[in-house]
Design an enzyme around this catalytic site. Structure first.
Site, short mmCIF file in Angstrom:
data_model
loop_
_atom_site.label_atom_id
_atom_site.label_comp_id
_atom_site.label_asym_id
_atom_site.label_seq_id
_atom_site.Cartn_x
_atom_site.Cartn_y
_atom_site.Cartn_z
N VAL A 200 31.22 28.93 -46.70
CA VAL A 200 31.25 30.38 -46.30
C VAL A 200 32.32 31.02 -47.09
O VAL A 200 32.11 32.24 -47.43
CB VAL A 200 31.69 30.50 -44.69
CG1 VAL A 200 31.72 31.97 -44.31
CG2 VAL A 200 30.46 29.84 -44.05
N GLU B 61 31.94 38.83 -35.02
CA GLU B 61 30.42 38.77 -35.17
C GLU B 61 29.81 37.73 -36.10
O GLU B 61 28.61 37.53 -35.67
CB GLU B 61 30.22 40.23 -36.13
CG GLU B 61 28.84 40.78 -35.80
CD GLU B 61 28.54 41.30 -34.24
OE1 GLU B 61 27.79 40.68 -33.58
OE2 GLU B 61 29.27 42.40 -34.09
N GLY C 48 19.82 22.09 -47.70
CA GLY C 48 21.01 22.83 -47.58
C GLY C 48 21.03 23.51 -46.25
O GLY C 48 22.05 24.45 -45.93
N GLU D 135 24.02 20.40 -42.27
CA GLU D 135 25.30 20.00 -42.90
C GLU D 135 25.39 18.35 -43.40
O GLU D 135 24.15 17.66 -42.70
CB GLU D 135 26.29 19.97 -41.87
CG GLU D 135 26.52 21.26 -41.62
CD GLU D 135 27.52 22.26 -42.40
OE1 GLU D 135 28.32 21.61 -43.02
OE2 GLU D 135 27.70 23.28 -42.14
N ASP E 129 27.29 22.99 -31.32
CA ASP E 129 27.38 24.25 -31.76
C ASP E 129 27.06 25.15 -30.78
O ASP E 129 27.53 26.10 -30.65
CB ASP E 129 26.75 24.01 -33.15
CG ASP E 129 26.52 25.41 -33.95
OD1 ASP E 129 27.77 25.56 -34.67
OD2 ASP E 129 25.68 26.12 -33.62
N LYS F 258 28.88 28.53 -29.09
CA LYS F 258 28.39 29.78 -29.35
C LYS F 258 28.13 30.66 -28.00
O LYS F 258 28.51 31.76 -27.70
CB LYS F 258 27.03 29.75 -30.08
CG LYS F 258 27.61 29.68 -31.74
CD LYS F 258 26.18 29.33 -32.46
CE LYS F 258 26.54 29.37 -34.01
NZ LYS F 258 25.27 28.75 -34.74
N GLY G 194 23.86 30.39 -42.49
CA GLY G 194 23.54 30.42 -43.90
C GLY G 194 25.02 31.10 -44.69
O GLY G 194 25.33 32.10 -44.11
#
Lengths: 452, 452
Positions: A34, A147, A204, A207, A218, A222, A333
């Site tokens: 990222v 965000e 990709g 992970e 995950d 969230k 992504g």
């Protein structure tokens, strides 16, 4: 009509400001996927932002290991492994893309105390410490924007924080993890979980270590982030009902299709009452995270592959029709996340000179909300002779679980049932195992909400 | 780690402000359905907003006829038919719900010149004069908010205006008119257009005069508004290709279903290049408004009944996956519109003391954009003997229109075709009418976008 309007005192137009270029010194925490995508984006969109008066200037990037090979994107002079050196660089805004709780928490806290706005893509950090960090930001007159940390490609968190009525809802149902949604989509096409995972890793979109995606962790983080930011509720992700993807097979997805639905990696919460900023009591929240049967009429059934979706269910007071909101878009992504971080950075820079309140939802205070497991319909897979279907249905009905649909193939039966608690379904599964040596896989099921 | 951080100058927390209650004097232009719902909402949510520090105080409502019976909601003392008297009331914010272009345009302009922020639900006003009014607002340091004027139940316009990268797209495809979507939904259930309309009027989901909904004008104005606010492009709605709902029959909707799709009242535009604030040239925009075949995999196929939906298509530069955004929610209704007006009002009040730029997209300048009719696939209804289907397909293929699917019943054939311009389809229809006395109804068709 204009002759009528003389009493209105007309004020002279303000002189329009010259198009100054403002330099923004950016500190970057982390230069993994990222972080590198963010630096690439800053370079690619340099002219675009210059035309809007912003000169993007990455000045420092804190990494764990400066010698790790990177794709030539971060100039080596930018990199440092020394937090001290990073913090000495005067930054106007900090982009946090380290991931994990520490050292992110300590570093972000220090930046906020120095009144430097921070934007983050780190759901683990926000789920666990977002409340304390938001309170810190507010106390120091700055802001933590998140965000990019959930449904990264669809901007809605900051917007709902700024709009009291739109931000009022009674339940949320989301597909919040693109990787596991991609895997379930491949399963529905007949692919097994293991080969689908290898394929996703090659592409990709998973992970190298996909355990947080597969375990549901995950999604749980969230969900906690959304409840914290949009409802002022803190939930302990360790206390959430979280089911992993494991054990699902392509034939489960085929059975779901034949029963008029799909299986999605869902994250759902029902609030016992609409959130209110003056209501900090830890009301019970009913929630679960895990693979879930979703009927075709439900908006989340349309969320395929790597996409994310979020349905906000609104009560319909006073005889009005329900006014559900539904958002769909890319979930993650590196490029999508980087673009959202840069938009958050843009908003942070606009904020610098104003006094807008951080959010209509204050940071949660007090103990975490009590979590309850909801009563939902269920999608059950049973190892059983299809010839015994009637007996099985009668057995389940005797235990308060009523069949709403079924599909059978070889030695397996799939059932949709009436609403029940997880405890009841597990007790029935146990009884069935004892009575008929049958093995049961229970998945929760959603219903098509009113107004959809 | 904290011992490492001494060089970072920690700034003391700002003292938290006392929870002052701020009185907001509201002027209301119009007290029809939306205006009355707004006043009711202000009363119902009074405590909710007081807890957030806002005392909502409607001080004046301009109406055409003060003697018209209203449901007792606006106190008679509030009402005036005299613009002069309305404008004498000092307001902090004005809510415009008159509808139509005049006197709204004159009144809104005068308020903006007096630096009073205005929020509006009036798509006709914004479509025709939004650019000049936004420029006026900006020149006077205030703002015109329009969230309630298109897809009223889903807040996204202001948010995309504030986020440069999320607000960048190459096409938009929407269902922007809830009334006509409701009618087409009823048609798909076998109801005729006339009875469906009567039913909708009884339910209050169609106006007594539904001509703007049925003609497509309402959708065209909303499309113009979105292009203006999100792309800095002005379009002349009179130059748009706008098709009415008329002529559609339940059997057309059944044929669409058998061909794997639905019919939706669509409003679509493709930009020749991504919008940019420094790019005021009037590039051609390809656009159309009208009933349209939508394949089931397209997000708009899931937008039922009174709902609205908007898909923003994003180009995928540099080999990235497409990052389309999709919004779905209630499109209109007095309560929904009133709630969005009140959220816009809340945002206007937060803005009053800051210097945030109005939008990343400047108001359009110069001549309107050139409009072109796009090349799309088509959904054709032909009066013809199904036995002649092969001949018809050959005839169409000779004219460059290739069949992609067909359904026949009694004396009617429905075809999905390859992409073509409207001119070509009309020429073929003309030729077919001459060759075979066949009558043709052409509807445009959408394709499932990349990334959906």
């Amino acid at each position: 009509m204009s002759t009528l309007l003389f009493p209105l005192r007309e004020k002279p137009p303000r002189p329009s400001a010259p198009p100054d270029i403002r330099k923004v010194r950016i500190g970057l925490l982390g230069a993994g996927g990222v972080g590198q995508a963010f630096l690439q984006l800053c370079r690619r969109e340099r002219e675009f932002f210059l035309r809007r008066g912003l000169d993007l200037q990455p000045v420092s990037a804190l990494v764990r290991d400066t010698s790790r090979p990177r794709q030539g994107m971060p100039p080596p002079a930018l990199l440092t492994a020394d937090p001290l050196r990073f913090l000495k660089c005067s930054c106007d805004v900090v982009v946090e893309a380290l991931g994990g709780v520490e050292p992110s928490r300590t570093l972000v806290a220090h930046c906020l105390k120095a009144r430097i706005p921070v934007v983050t893509a780190n759901k683990s950090l926000v789920a666990a410490h977002g409340a304390e960090l938001s309170a810190l930001a507010q106390a120091h007159g700055t802001r933590l924007r998140v965000e990019a940390a959930a449904v990264a490609g669809v901007p809605f968190i900051g917007n709902l924080e700024a709009r009291p009525l739109a931000g009022r809802f009674s339940a949320l149902q989301g597909v919040l993890n693109g990787t596991s949604n991609y895997l379930l989509t491949r399963l529905s096409e007949g692919q097994g979980l293991e080969p689908a995972l290898s394929e996703a890793q090659e592409l990709g979109v998973a992970e190298p270590d996909p355990s947080n995606d597969l375990s549901g962790r995950d999604s749980a983080e969230k969900l906690a982030l959304l409840l914290q930011r949009l409802c002022s509720r803190q939930v302990d992700t360790a206390a959430l009902e979280v089911q992993p993807l494991a054990n699902l097979q392509p034939m489960d997805l085929q059975a779901a299709r034949l029963l008029g639905g799909v299986v999605r990696p869902a994250a759902c919460a029902w609030l016992s009452e609409p959130p209110s900023p003056c209501n900090h009591r830890a009301e019970a929240i009913q929630a679960f995270v895990g693979p879930c049967y979703v009927p075709n009429g439900h908006p989340l059934a349309q969320v395929h592959g790597l996409e994310n979706g979020l349905l906000l269910l609104k009560d319909a007071p006073h005889g009005q029709t329900a006014a559900n909101l539904f958002y769909q878009g890319p979930g993650a992504g590196c490029e999508v996340t980087a673009a959202t971080l840069l938009d958050d950075l843009w908003e942070s820079v606009q904020d610098a000179s104003d006094s807008r309140p951080a959010s209509q939802f204050p940071a949660p205070q007090g103990p975490p909300a009590t979590l309850q497991a909801p009563r939902t319909p269920w999608f059950l897979r049973l190892k059983a002779d299809p010839a015994e279907l009637d007996d099985i249905l009668a057995f389940l009905a005797d235990h308060g679980l009523h069949g709403r649909g079924s599909h059978a193939a070889a030695d397996t039966v799939w059932l949709l049932t009436s609403r029940a608690s997880r405890a009841r379904v597990e007790a029935v599964g146990q009884a069935l195992a004892e009575a008929a040596q049958s093995d049961i896989l229970p998945l929760r099921a959603l219903e098509v909400p009113h107004g959809c």
